[in-house]
Enzyme design. Structure first.
Site, short mmCIF file in Angstrom:
data_model
loop_
_atom_site.label_atom_id
_atom_site.label_comp_id
_atom_site.label_asym_id
_atom_site.label_seq_id
_atom_site.Cartn_x
_atom_site.Cartn_y
_atom_site.Cartn_z
N THR A 1 -43.52 32.27 -1.11
CA THR A 1 -43.84 33.54 -1.75
C THR A 1 -43.29 34.68 -0.90
O THR A 1 -43.06 34.52 0.31
CB THR A 1 -45.36 33.70 -1.94
N GLU A 2 -43.05 35.81 -1.52
CA GLU A 2 -42.56 37.01 -0.83
C GLU A 2 -41.24 36.77 -0.09
O GLU A 2 -41.07 37.21 1.06
CB GLU A 2 -43.62 37.53 0.16
N ILE A 3 -40.31 36.07 -0.75
CA ILE A 3 -39.01 35.85 -0.11
C ILE A 3 -37.86 36.42 -0.96
O ILE A 3 -36.70 36.15 -0.65
CB ILE A 3 -38.77 34.35 0.23
N GLY A 4 -38.20 37.16 -2.01
CA GLY A 4 -37.16 37.88 -2.73
C GLY A 4 -36.67 37.26 -4.02
O GLY A 4 -35.55 37.54 -4.45
N LYS A 5 -37.50 36.46 -4.68
CA LYS A 5 -37.07 35.88 -5.96
C LYS A 5 -36.72 36.97 -6.97
O LYS A 5 -35.68 36.92 -7.62
CB LYS A 5 -38.17 34.99 -6.54
N THR A 6 -37.61 37.95 -7.09
CA THR A 6 -37.38 39.02 -8.06
C THR A 6 -36.20 39.88 -7.65
O THR A 6 -35.39 40.30 -8.49
CB THR A 6 -38.62 39.89 -8.21
N THR A 7 -36.08 40.16 -6.37
CA THR A 7 -34.94 40.94 -5.87
C THR A 7 -33.63 40.31 -6.28
O THR A 7 -32.72 40.98 -6.78
CB THR A 7 -35.01 41.06 -4.34
N LYS B 1 -41.20 36.27 -16.66
CA LYS B 1 -42.02 35.89 -15.51
C LYS B 1 -43.37 35.54 -16.12
O LYS B 1 -44.26 36.40 -16.22
CB LYS B 1 -42.14 37.03 -14.50
N SER C 1 -49.58 37.32 -10.46
CA SER C 1 -50.79 37.87 -9.85
C SER C 1 -50.46 39.23 -9.24
O SER C 1 -49.32 39.69 -9.32
CB SER C 1 -51.31 36.92 -8.77
N ASP D 1 -43.02 43.09 -10.15
CA ASP D 1 -41.87 42.19 -10.27
C ASP D 1 -41.45 42.03 -11.73
O ASP D 1 -40.26 42.07 -12.06
CB ASP D 1 -42.19 40.82 -9.68
N GLU E 1 -38.45 33.39 -14.05
CA GLU E 1 -38.86 33.40 -12.64
C GLU E 1 -40.23 32.77 -12.46
O GLU E 1 -41.19 33.10 -13.17
CB GLU E 1 -38.89 34.84 -12.11
N GLY E 2 -40.31 31.89 -11.48
CA GLY E 2 -41.58 31.28 -11.14
C GLY E 2 -42.44 32.20 -10.30
O GLY E 2 -42.19 33.41 -10.18
N GLY F 1 -44.37 32.25 -6.39
CA GLY F 1 -44.49 31.53 -5.14
C GLY F 1 -43.41 30.48 -4.98
O GLY F 1 -42.26 30.68 -5.36
N LEU G 1 -31.60 45.07 3.07
CA LEU G 1 -31.10 46.34 2.58
C LEU G 1 -32.15 47.44 2.72
O LEU G 1 -33.34 47.20 2.53
CB LEU G 1 -30.69 46.21 1.11
#
Length: 227
Positions: free
Chosen positions: A12-18, A38, A42, A55, A117-118, A120, A208
């Site tokens: 989680t929090e590794i930039g999937k949405t980015t 998506k 949560s 996201d 997008e999943g 986590g 960035l």
């Protein structure tokens, strides 16, 4: 011809949405139509329109097709906790049968590029003993893996790739998202990932100052994905 992919992450929090928003933006720059889903999120904020996830809104902003928020994110929960726990607290049955028709509706719109997008990592639980990965299996979508580059990312990436293959899905490509630019031996780590992941690297996204979809798109190779 339309293409669709499932966006997974090593954590989680590794930039999937980015990365997903960047890919959608790159597709739009090529004149392609885009859509995204998506299905579960949560950490949603209450607005006048109801619960909204940042996201999901970012993905919606890169969809060229006219989609309602509820089409992109049909299951939204306020607590910043695992989705199955958030769903349990409000009495919602969160399983593949509930998620599948919503995603299929978005896929049926036939955009040139659709990303699902999943949440986590790959094995995020749903209710009833299912995992979010079971949704990807039900959809039979090839997977794009976002690797959050930091200490330990090689192990996380290889284990996730093994799980994807074990589930019978194709790893279509991976993106190195440098979440920790101070990672020791950064280039060596990326070279190891390139050697051991049996899929093309679709880009290396540096840390960035402003990770806008346009800025991220500049570091992605959509041609390797779509040809």
């Amino acid at each position: 011809m339309s293409s669709a992919f499932f966006i997974a992450g090593t954590d989680t929090e590794i930039g999937k949405t980015t990365v997903a928003a960047g890919l959608l933006h790159a597709a739009r720059q090529r004149g392609l139509s885009t859509a995204a889903a998506k299905p579960v999120a949560s950490d949603c904020a209450m607005t006048e329109q109801g619960l909204r996830n940042g996201d999901a809104l970012a993905l919606l902003g890169e969809c060229s097709l006219a989609l309602d928020y509820a089409e992109v994110n049909p299951f939204a929960f306020a607590p910043a906790i695992a989705p199955h726990l958030a769903a349990r607290e409000v009495g919602v049955e969160l399983n593949v049968a509930a998620l599948l028709p919503h995603v299929q509706k978005v896929l049926a719109r036939g955009a040139d590029l659709t990303l699902v997008e999943g949440a986590g990592g790959w094995r995020v639980p749903l209710t009833g003993g299912e995992s979010l990965s079971d949704l990807a299996v039900a959809l039979q979508l090839p997977v794009i893996l976002v690797v959050g580059v930091r200490l330990g990312c090689i192990n996380h990436a290889l284990l996730t790739a093994e799980a994807i293959a074990r589930d019978g899905l194709t790893l279509a490509g991976w993106v190195a998202n440098v979440v920790d630019p101070a990672t020791s031996r950064l280039d060596d780590n990326l070279a190891t990932l390139a050697e051991r992941l049996a899929a093309p690297c679709l880009g290396r996204v540096p840390r960035l100052a402003e990770a806008s979809p346009a800025a991220v798109a500049a570091h992605l190779d959509l041609a390797s994905l779509l040809g």
